[in-house]
Write a protein that holds these residues in place. Structure first.
Motif, short mmCIF file in Angstrom:
data_model
loop_
_atom_site.label_atom_id
_atom_site.label_comp_id
_atom_site.label_asym_id
_atom_site.label_seq_id
_atom_site.Cartn_x
_atom_site.Cartn_y
_atom_site.Cartn_z
N ASP A 1 52.37 -7.95 -49.12
CA ASP A 1 52.64 -8.46 -47.77
C ASP A 1 51.34 -8.57 -46.98
O ASP A 1 50.25 -8.28 -47.50
CB ASP A 1 53.67 -7.59 -47.04
N LYS A 2 51.44 -8.96 -45.71
CA LYS A 2 50.25 -9.18 -44.89
C LYS A 2 49.39 -7.93 -44.79
O LYS A 2 48.15 -7.98 -44.89
CB LYS A 2 50.67 -9.64 -43.49
N ALA A 3 50.04 -6.78 -44.61
CA ALA A 3 49.30 -5.52 -44.48
C ALA A 3 48.56 -5.17 -45.76
O ALA A 3 47.41 -4.72 -45.74
CB ALA A 3 50.25 -4.39 -44.09
N ASP A 4 49.21 -5.37 -46.92
CA ASP A 4 48.58 -5.07 -48.20
C ASP A 4 47.41 -6.01 -48.47
O ASP A 4 46.35 -5.58 -48.96
CB ASP A 4 49.59 -5.18 -49.34
N ARG A 5 47.59 -7.29 -48.14
CA ARG A 5 46.50 -8.24 -48.35
C ARG A 5 45.30 -7.90 -47.48
O ARG A 5 44.15 -7.97 -47.92
CB ARG A 5 46.97 -9.67 -48.07
N LYS A 6 45.56 -7.51 -46.25
CA LYS A 6 44.47 -7.14 -45.34
C LYS A 6 43.77 -5.89 -45.84
O LYS A 6 42.53 -5.80 -45.82
CB LYS A 6 45.03 -6.91 -43.94
N ARG A 7 44.54 -4.91 -46.32
CA ARG A 7 43.94 -3.67 -46.83
C ARG A 7 43.10 -3.95 -48.07
O ARG A 7 42.00 -3.40 -48.22
CB ARG A 7 45.05 -2.66 -47.15
N LEU A 8 43.62 -4.80 -48.95
CA LEU A 8 42.87 -5.15 -50.14
C LEU A 8 41.56 -5.84 -49.77
O LEU A 8 40.49 -5.50 -50.30
CB LEU A 8 43.70 -6.07 -51.05
N PHE A 9 41.62 -6.79 -48.85
CA PHE A 9 40.40 -7.50 -48.46
C PHE A 9 39.39 -6.54 -47.83
O PHE A 9 38.19 -6.62 -48.12
CB PHE A 9 40.72 -8.62 -47.47
N ASN A 10 39.85 -5.64 -47.00
CA ASN A 10 38.94 -4.69 -46.36
C ASN A 10 38.26 -3.78 -47.39
O ASN A 10 37.07 -3.46 -47.26
CB ASN A 10 39.68 -3.85 -45.32
N MET A 11 39.02 -3.37 -48.41
CA MET A 11 38.43 -2.54 -49.46
C MET A 11 37.36 -3.31 -50.23
O MET A 11 36.28 -2.80 -50.52
CB MET A 11 39.53 -2.06 -50.42
N ILE A 12 37.66 -4.59 -50.51
CA ILE A 12 36.69 -5.43 -51.21
C ILE A 12 35.47 -5.68 -50.33
O ILE A 12 34.32 -5.64 -50.79
CB ILE A 12 37.34 -6.78 -51.62
N ASN A 13 35.72 -5.92 -49.06
CA ASN A 13 34.64 -6.28 -48.13
C ASN A 13 33.69 -5.12 -47.87
O ASN A 13 32.56 -5.33 -47.41
CB ASN A 13 35.23 -6.78 -46.81
N ASP A 14 34.12 -3.91 -48.15
CA ASP A 14 33.24 -2.74 -47.99
C ASP A 14 32.19 -2.66 -49.09
O ASP A 14 31.20 -1.93 -48.95
CB ASP A 14 34.07 -1.45 -47.97
N LEU A 15 32.39 -3.40 -50.18
CA LEU A 15 31.42 -3.43 -51.27
C LEU A 15 30.40 -4.54 -51.04
O LEU A 15 30.76 -5.61 -50.54
CB LEU A 15 32.12 -3.69 -52.61
N PRO A 16 29.14 -4.33 -51.39
CA PRO A 16 28.20 -5.44 -51.35
C PRO A 16 28.66 -6.52 -52.34
O PRO A 16 29.22 -6.20 -53.40
CB PRO A 16 26.88 -4.82 -51.81
N THR A 17 28.44 -7.77 -52.02
CA THR A 17 28.79 -8.83 -52.95
C THR A 17 27.84 -8.80 -54.15
O THR A 17 26.76 -8.20 -54.08
CB THR A 17 28.70 -10.21 -52.29
N ILE A 18 28.25 -9.43 -55.23
CA ILE A 18 27.37 -9.53 -56.40
C ILE A 18 26.09 -10.26 -56.00
O ILE A 18 24.99 -9.88 -56.41
CB ILE A 18 28.08 -10.25 -57.55
#
Length: 245
Positions: A116-133
């Motif tokens: 759902d919207k909350a899970d997608r946002k949480r997933l993106f935030n977790m990914i966004n905390d990592l430096p990109t390749i």
């Protein structure tokens, strides 16, 4: 594909773990294993893709034959551009496409299993905390950390990137709370140039004398004993740089 046994992560944490494994494999290909990766991307071969697997392994291979594929496919034909541009620019281009692929795979799982919207946002935030390749491969992640440190660090302690002390030795874990806090404050934002993970006080690190990036010893296959005999350390990327016409 080797290392590519498929499984279906169904929770935000499982999808994030899947992404981190694939990301580590891709970063290895573009940093620690760059010579092998370069050789496998022969422009004389067919369209090739760079795959990262949850097992932290990577592979250069032809795209999947089934249509549509089980998962989104990486950028096609990365090998064709290899000899037409500077190596660092080519690696940066592959890194950008690899970042886009990681996001597409993660959100494919999210859509498939009804996040759902909350899970997608949480997933993106977790990914966004990592430096990109891209940030790891080009050194932009290190630059950002240094900029943040220059603003927040008001102590007179010499930066470890400018210090030879402890450069080739395992960092000692201090028993005193104040000593440990000082160590973590000084080095806590440092990222490994190979895997992109943060500095940890109980791991051996080594600094490249050319690009001044820091690496986990395990990521570049350097032990403390081996490091003692190195007068000037060059990371895999700097060691494999070759002149371009």
């Amino acid at each position: 594909m080797e290392g590519g046994a498929q499984y279906n992560p169904r929770t935000v944490e499982e999808v994030f773990r899947d992404l981190k494994g694939r990301r580590t494999g891709l970063i290895k290909a573009l940093t620690a294993d760059v010579e092998e990766f370069y050789q496998q991307c022969d422009p004389e071969k067919e369209n090739l893709c760079l795959y990262g697997f949850p097992s932290e392994q990577w592979e250069v291979n032809l795209p999947a034959e089934e249509v549509p594929p089980e998962l989104p496919e990486p950028a096609l034909g990365i090998n064709f551009a290899r000899d037409g541009m500077q190596e660092k620019d080519w690696l940066a281009l592959v890194a950008v496409h690899s970042d886009a692929w990681l996001l597409s795979v993660a959100f494919y799982f999210g859509a498939r299993f009804g996040f759902d919207k909350a899970d997608r946002k949480r997933l993106f935030n977790m990914i966004n905390d990592l430096p990109t390749i891209y940030e790891v491969v080009t050194g932009a992640a290190k630059k950002q950390v240094k900029e943040r440190s220059s603003v927040s660090n008001h102590s007179s302690t010499k930066s470890k990137s400018n210090s030879k002390v402890g450069k080739y030795s395992k960092v000692e874990v201090k028993d005193e709370d104040d000593g440990l806090d000082e160590e973590e404050e000084e080095h806590g934002d440092t990222l490994c140039g190979a895997c992109g993970e943060n500095y940890a006080s109980d791991e051996f690190w080594i600094c490249c004398d050319i690009c001044e990036r820091w690496f986990h010893g395990k990521c570049v296959k350097i032990t403390p004993a081996k490091a003692e005999h190195i007068k000037q350390y060059k990371c895999p990327t700097c060691s494999n740089k070759r002149p371009r016409p």
